[in-house]
Motif scaffolding. Sequence first.
Motif, PDB file in Angstrom:
ATOM      1  N   GLY A   1     -28.191  37.715   4.231  1.00 33.53           N
ATOM      2  CA  GLY A   1     -28.595  36.965   3.051  1.00 33.53           C
ATOM      3  C   GLY A   1     -29.634  35.907   3.317  1.00 33.53           C
ATOM      4  O   GLY A   1     -29.987  35.131   2.429  1.00 33.53           O
ATOM      5  N   GLY A   2     -30.102  35.829   4.572  1.00 28.00           N
ATOM      6  CA  GLY A   2     -31.096  34.831   4.903  1.00 28.00           C
ATOM      7  C   GLY A   2     -30.464  33.516   5.304  1.00 28.00           C
ATOM      8  O   GLY A   2     -29.244  33.329   5.202  1.00 28.00           O
ATOM      9  N   ILE A   3     -31.304  32.600   5.725  1.00 31.97           N
ATOM     10  CA  ILE A   3     -30.806  31.340   6.260  1.00 31.97           C
ATOM     11  C   ILE A   3     -29.989  30.554   5.241  1.00 31.97           C
ATOM     12  O   ILE A   3     -29.031  29.872   5.598  1.00 31.97           O
ATOM     13  N   SER A   4     -30.331  30.693   3.983  1.00 33.70           N
ATOM     14  CA  SER A   4     -29.623  29.922   2.952  1.00 33.70           C
ATOM     15  C   SER A   4     -28.202  30.421   2.713  1.00 33.70           C
ATOM     16  O   SER A   4     -27.407  29.750   2.052  1.00 33.70           O
ATOM     17  N   SER A   5     -27.878  31.588   3.232  1.00 31.78           N
ATOM     18  CA  SER A   5     -26.536  32.136   3.027  1.00 31.78           C
ATOM     19  C   SER A   5     -25.526  31.624   4.046  1.00 31.78           C
ATOM     20  O   SER A   5     -24.347  31.950   3.959  1.00 31.78           O
ATOM     21  N   TYR A   6     -25.989  30.838   4.997  1.00 31.07           N
ATOM     22  CA  TYR A   6     -25.093  30.276   6.008  1.00 31.07           C
ATOM     23  C   TYR A   6     -24.647  28.881   5.567  1.00 31.07           C
ATOM     24  O   TYR A   6     -25.472  28.016   5.271  1.00 31.07           O
ATOM     25  N   ASP A   7     -23.336  28.691   5.539  1.00 29.07           N
ATOM     26  CA  ASP A   7     -22.772  27.479   4.970  1.00 29.07           C
ATOM     27  C   ASP A   7     -22.449  26.404   6.003  1.00 29.07           C
ATOM     28  O   ASP A   7     -22.430  25.218   5.664  1.00 29.07           O
ATOM     29  N   TYR A   8     -22.171  26.825   7.225  1.00 29.41           N
ATOM     30  CA  TYR A   8     -21.738  25.877   8.248  1.00 29.41           C
ATOM     31  C   TYR A   8     -22.630  26.018   9.468  1.00 29.41           C
ATOM     32  O   TYR A   8     -22.947  27.134   9.889  1.00 29.41           O
ATOM     33  N   TRP A   9     -22.983  24.874  10.042  1.00 32.52           N
ATOM     34  CA  TRP A   9     -23.941  24.850  11.150  1.00 32.52           C
ATOM     35  C   TRP A   9     -23.398  23.985  12.285  1.00 32.52           C
ATOM     36  O   TRP A   9     -22.737  22.966  12.050  1.00 32.52           O
ATOM     37  N   GLY A  10     -23.743  24.395  13.506  1.00 28.34           N
ATOM     38  CA  GLY A  10     -23.475  23.570  14.657  1.00 28.34           C
ATOM     39  C   GLY A  10     -24.586  22.558  14.863  1.00 28.34           C
ATOM     40  O   GLY A  10     -25.568  22.527  14.106  1.00 28.34           O
ATOM     41  N   GLN A  11     -24.448  21.759  15.906  1.00 35.54           N
ATOM     42  CA  GLN A  11     -25.417  20.686  16.155  1.00 35.54           C
ATOM     43  C   GLN A  11     -26.604  21.147  16.987  1.00 35.54           C
ATOM     44  O   GLN A  11     -27.593  20.428  17.096  1.00 35.54           O
ATOM     45  N   GLY A  12     -26.500  22.326  17.570  1.00 34.33           N
ATOM     46  CA  GLY A  12     -27.613  22.880  18.337  1.00 34.33           C
ATOM     47  C   GLY A  12     -27.508  22.625  19.828  1.00 34.33           C
ATOM     48  O   GLY A  12     -26.879  21.667  20.270  1.00 34.33           O
ATOM     49  N   THR A  13     -28.132  23.504  20.590  1.00 32.57           N
ATOM     50  CA  THR A  13     -28.216  23.341  22.036  1.00 32.57           C
ATOM     51  C   THR A  13     -29.619  23.715  22.487  1.00 32.57           C
ATOM     52  O   THR A  13     -30.193  24.693  22.011  1.00 32.57           O
ATOM     53  N   GLN A  14     -30.175  22.916  23.383  1.00 28.38           N
ATOM     54  CA  GLN A  14     -31.564  23.101  23.803  1.00 28.38           C
ATOM     55  C   GLN A  14     -31.659  24.197  24.861  1.00 28.38           C
ATOM     56  O   GLN A  14     -30.918  24.199  25.850  1.00 28.38           O
ATOM     57  N   VAL A  15     -32.603  25.093  24.649  1.00 27.50           N
ATOM     58  CA  VAL A  15     -32.958  26.107  25.644  1.00 27.50           C
ATOM     59  C   VAL A  15     -34.423  25.909  25.996  1.00 27.50           C
ATOM     60  O   VAL A  15     -35.284  25.913  25.105  1.00 27.50           O
ATOM     61  N   THR A  16     -34.702  25.737  27.276  1.00 28.11           N
ATOM     62  CA  THR A  16     -36.068  25.551  27.739  1.00 28.11           C
ATOM     63  C   THR A  16     -36.362  26.590  28.803  1.00 28.11           C
ATOM     64  O   THR A  16     -35.636  26.691  29.793  1.00 28.11           O
ATOM     65  N   VAL A  17     -37.421  27.358  28.578  1.00 29.69           N
ATOM     66  CA  VAL A  17     -37.822  28.401  29.515  1.00 29.69           C
ATOM     67  C   VAL A  17     -39.153  28.002  30.119  1.00 29.69           C
ATOM     68  O   VAL A  17     -40.159  27.872  29.409  1.00 29.69           O
ATOM     69  N   SER A  18     -39.168  27.815  31.413  1.00 31.59           N
ATOM     70  CA  SER A  18     -40.391  27.407  32.100  1.00 31.59           C
ATOM     71  C   SER A  18     -41.161  28.626  32.595  1.00 31.59           C
ATOM     72  O   SER A  18     -40.567  29.644  32.956  1.00 31.59           O
ATOM     73  N   SER A  19     -42.458  28.493  32.615  1.00 32.38           N
ATOM     74  CA  SER A  19     -43.309  29.620  33.044  1.00 32.38           C
ATOM     75  C   SER A  19     -43.552  29.587  34.544  1.00 32.38           C
ATOM     76  O   SER A  19     -43.234  28.634  35.221  1.00 32.38           O
TER      77      SER A  19
END
Length: 121
Positions: free
Chosen positions: A103-121
């Motif tokens: 349903g797309g991003i708007s169909s999600y009702d609950y969200w976490g706080q996020g976690t950072q992923v960093t990929v170095s070249s």
Amino acid sequence: QVQLVESGGGLVQAGGSLRLSCAASGRTFSRYNIGWFRQAPGKEREFVIAISWSGNTDYADSVKGRFTISRDNAKNTVYLQMNSLKPEDTAVYYCAAGSQWRGGISSYDYWGQGTQVTVSS
């Protein structure tokens, strides 16, 4: 109500792997579709991958063949396995719970706080 907590982010070299976890509280976790989204600096939040309550999966083209998603309803946890990581995968990764499949991003009702992923070249 569902509360979500992401973990497993970090710094990894290009070509490496990470596994993110999304731990949920609430007895109705197994009824929800769970999606992963990411947001890079200066960019909009975008869909990455999702798993339905019944185990169906959906992927963004950019991660097909590299990322997989799974869920363990007994542990109220969803996992995002990320392989062959690229610098362009660098972002804050969020998990979210919703009731409408694809349903797309708007169909999600609950969200976490996020976690950072960093990929170095």
